[in-house]
Design a protein around this motif. Sequence first.
Motif: not given
Length: 90
Positions: A25-36
């Motif tokens: 869907k085009g979201c990017q995961q925060d690699k330092g905060n994986l649930h964000h």
Amino acid sequence: MTLPPADTPLYNHPLPDIEQWLTLKGCQQDKGNLHHWHIQQSDWEADLWLEIDSLTVRYLKAGEGGQDIQRSFKYSLSRQDLENVIFSGP
């Protein structure tokens, strides 16, 4: 990897499937905060959090006077229902 049918409640999706769906869907995961997660569209942007019992979305500067709009959606909703309400924007 194949996602479960779209009418399947999100709580019946394994975490890797949810992450794949958000990525598709085009979201990017925060690699330092994986649930964000973050998504940027042409006319809106939002932060998403995978919480214990719900998916929380904060549409940035989308409300009156530039206020953020925050909504939470239970994982008991189907992936299709969540897709319809989250990715249609604020």
